[in-house]
Design an enzyme around this catalytic site. Structure first.
Site, PDB file in Angstrom:
ATOM      1  N   LYS A 123    -105.987 -39.057 -36.633  1.00  0.00           N
ATOM      2  CA  LYS A 123    -106.553 -39.713 -37.809  1.00  0.00           C
ATOM      3  C   LYS A 123    -108.030 -39.364 -37.897  1.00  0.00           C
ATOM      4  CE  LYS A 123    -106.982 -44.170 -40.152  1.00  0.00           C
ATOM      5  NZ  LYS A 123    -106.664 -45.615 -40.119  1.00  0.00           N
ATOM      6  N   ASP A 228    -105.676 -56.268 -44.459  1.00  0.00           N
ATOM      7  CA  ASP A 228    -105.023 -55.330 -45.375  1.00  0.00           C
ATOM      8  C   ASP A 228    -103.552 -55.191 -44.971  1.00  0.00           C
ATOM      9  OD1 ASP A 228    -104.807 -53.664 -47.511  1.00  0.00           O
ATOM     10  OD2 ASP A 228    -105.738 -51.934 -46.552  1.00  0.00           O
TER      11      ASP A 228
END
Length: 504
Positions: A123, A228
């Site tokens: 990532k 989130d």
């Protein structure tokens, strides 16, 4: 999907990476790193740093830009990727690079493999995109800083995510296995599954709904809120189990808007299940259902959790106040050790202040001795000789506090007036920050300047000198200056456009 071109990574030499690292170090306090500064930081044995920087600009690992005051180099995202991949490769974590499998508003996801050929997930944090630039409102990465580069903010984001992921994984949460990280790259295991947003049906909707709600409550019990928790940050494995990803936005349950973030996570799951699976349940957790079981937000320094909250929480959870105070003392000791390592203008200021204090002590001693001499001369038989000696000692103390009274004057003042001198010395030394003046038989001592005034003057002078040195350092001169370059360009433009101005 896109892919990073890592072809040049195998052809770059140690000197190339040394130059890239030098530019990275220069960007800590420079928006554009001058070529001379990057060359001095790199300190290559045979020189040639400017040639290497020119080659790196061709491959878009560096960018050369012209600023208002000076020109310089800037590290690009690709160059920062190369530095991180080089570090991970040298550790043996990454051996091959694959395709891009995902993209978000603040990161890119790639497939890589280690030396054993096992697929991993890489990532890359990419803060600063046009779709996500209101970072000061969304994150607390800036902290006390007024401004910071997107590359540095990406590094902070990756560090936070790896810390969250490691802490959650150690506590048994269903998260990816953290492997390693460097700069803005995070390495984790590759999950065999799909995002929940791509699912159209599941075997047991009720079980999945209850499992996700229990996860939200479990996060809260450990002191954090995901922030989130939606279908885009939930992976469903081939076995149907949920895996939570994406953690940089996590906040503490002591955050000002913690209840709002908690209910937003709950409502996101409820809305998705109602919209996608047609499932709606009246049972859902609330913020009041949270029962703190651990202080995970303290360990990872979650957003919205201050130091005072940490102290109060540790005392509330049974940690003695002495331990908390002891930890603070250790922190202060560590900070003092770190401060002692900083050499520069602050050290110079401390040295100057110490010299000033020593000079003031000497000046006060000389003044008290001169006063004793003048008082003793009033009762002495040979007044003319003593007055002359005392005037000499008084002028010596007034002109410079660093010089001591001659020995013959001290002999005259000693003997019969020891008690008087001790009383005068104690009075003069009692007030270290006062201006004293004694007058006897027409003789007076010189006034000493307050140390506060001298400190303020020295500090102003040092600040002025530091600013002047900084201006001289960042401003290019001669042919390299921006003013000379603009004048040269204007002259060239006028010379090439004679016909336009009506000249033959």
């Amino acid at each position: 999907m896109g892919k990073i071109n890592v072809t040049m990574l195998r052809y770059l030499s140690k000197e190339d990476f040394r130059v890239l690292t030098a530019v990275e170090m220069g960007m800590k306090n420079h928006e554009l790193v001058p070529g001379s500064l990057a060359a001095s930081i790199a300190s290559l044995r045979h020189g040639g740093a400017h040639k290497l920087m020119r080659e790196l600009c061709k491959h878009r690992l560096l960018s050369y830009e012209r600023g208002k005051h000076y020109d310089g180099y800037r590290l690009t995202n690709l160059g920062y990727d190369y530095l991180a991949l080089k570090a991970l490769t040298s550790r043996g974590v990454v051996a091959s690079f694959g395709n891009q499998i995902g993209v978000g508003k603040e990161s890119n996801i790639y497939v890589v493999a280690n030396e054993d050929g096992e697929p991993l997930c890489l990532k890359l944090h990419r803060l600063g995109r046009t779709c996500f630039r209101r970072l000061r409102e969304k994150r607390d990465y800036h902290a006390h800083r007024n401004a910071a580069s997107w590359i540095y903010l990406s590094r902070i984001s990756a560090t936070k995510e790896f810390a969250y992921m490691k802490a959650l994984y150690e506590r048994g949460f269903p998260v990816p296995t953290p492997i390693d990280f460097n700069r803005h790259c995070v390495i984790m295991n590759l999950i065999q599954g799909r995002p929940m947003c791509q699912l159209n049906e599941v075997e047991d909707v009720e079980w999945l709904y209850d499992e996700l709600m229990n996860l939200i409550i479990k996060f809260g019990n450990y002191g954090v809120i995901h922030g989130d928790f939606n279908e885009f940050n939930l992976m469903i494995t081939d076995d149907g189990k949920p895996i939570v990803i994406d953690f940089p936005q996590m906040v503490s349950i002591n955050h000002v808007n913690a209840e709002m973030f908690f209910m937003r996570d709950v409502n996101c799951i409820r809305d998705f299940f109602k919209r996608r699976f047609g499932y709606e349940s009246e049972h859902h957790p609330t913020f009041a259902d949270i029962v703190r079981e651990s202080a995970l937000d303290v360990e990872v320094s979650a957003s919205g959790f201050t130091k005072q909250m940490e102290k109060d929480l540790l005392v509330e959870m049974g940690v003695e106040e002495d331990e908390v105070v002891g930890s603070d003392d250790n922190d202060s000791a560590e900070s003092s050790e770190d401060d002692s390592k900083d050499f520069g203008i602050e050290t110079l200021r401390k040295q100057v202040e110490q010299i000033i204090v020593e000079d003031e002590d000497k000046s006060r001693k000389g003044t008290s001795q001169a006063v004793a001499c003048s008082i003793y001369s009033a009762d002495h038989e040979d007044k003319s000789t003593t007055s002359t000696n005392c005037e000499t000692s008084t002028s010596t103390a007034g002109v410079s506090g660093r010089e001591k009274i001659p020995n013959d004057n001290l002999e005259l003042c000693s003997g019969e007036t020891k008690m008087l001198r001790s009383r005068i010395d104690s009075e003069c030394l009692s007030d270290a920050f006062s201006v004293r003046s004694a007058r006897t038989n027409g003789l007076s001592t010189a006034s000493t300047i307050s140390p506060d005034v001298i400190k303020s003057r020295v500090q102003v002078a040092l600040n002025r000198r530091e600013k002047q040195a900084e201006r001289k350092r960042i401003q290019a001169k001669g042919e390299a200056s921006a003013t000379t370059r603009s004048r040269r360009d204007n002259a060239k433009t006028i010379k090439e456009s004679n016909g336009i101005w009506g000249w033959d």
